[in-house]
Design an enzyme around this catalytic site. Sequence first.
Site, PDB file in Angstrom:
ATOM      1  N   ARG A 155      -7.580  12.569   4.620  1.00  0.00           N
ATOM      2  CA  ARG A 155      -8.336  12.686   5.869  1.00  0.00           C
ATOM      3  C   ARG A 155      -8.799  14.113   6.132  1.00  0.00           C
ATOM      4  NH1 ARG A 155      -4.523   9.188   5.797  1.00  0.00           N
ATOM      5  NH2 ARG A 155      -2.993  10.692   6.504  1.00  0.00           N
ATOM      6  N   GLU A 168       8.465  14.106   5.470  1.00  0.00           N
ATOM      7  CA  GLU A 168       9.506  13.439   6.247  1.00  0.00           C
ATOM      8  C   GLU A 168      10.142  12.313   5.451  1.00  0.00           C
ATOM      9  OE1 GLU A 168       8.082  12.732  10.571  1.00  0.00           O
ATOM     10  OE2 GLU A 168       6.293  12.961   9.338  1.00  0.00           O
TER      11      GLU A 168
END
Length: 196
Positions: free
Chosen positions: A79, A116
């Site tokens: 993105r 994460e």
Amino acid sequence: MSTEHRATHRAAAPDDGAAGLLPLLRAVPDHPAPGITFWDITPLLADAAALARATGALAEAARALPGGRVDLVAGVEARGFVLGAPLALALGAGFVPLRKAGKLPWRTVRQDYSLEYGEASIEAHEDAVPAGARVLVIDDVLATGGTAAAACTLVGRLGGEVAGAVFLLEIAALDGRAALARALGGAPVTSVLQTP
């Protein structure tokens, strides 16, 4: 665009300002792993006026950076590509793709980092950044800061000077700015939107 699509996404009103873009982002719980909320920007990208306004807000943030000049915009796959290319055009700068490992066709420099939910790597062509070029790093979301820090480190390894980092959305509760501090070497972090 189908009428069904129009009914499911609120278009940004022309006078909403950048804050009016937030309702066009979709929070997807437990993606890509349990406990992770993925912020989906595709509804915003599908709205031409909102995409133009987001690009304008990112360009305004970039023009306010100390030192002013931006030679290259480095967008993080995927993105960061979508937002970075029009931002580069708005700034009169070139664009450098920072890709996932193994995607680029020529000799590359690689930077590994932690997410994460796992490990990842990004790469750029070894000649993508001329020595001393001022490079603005862009991605759609600033979460924990690991991807952006890796992007900034990679730009430095290629010989560029990180002018700053800009994001469409910042998840402030995750304090990604702190993780970026070392990689940025004092360069500023800017986000157009923050999660409530």
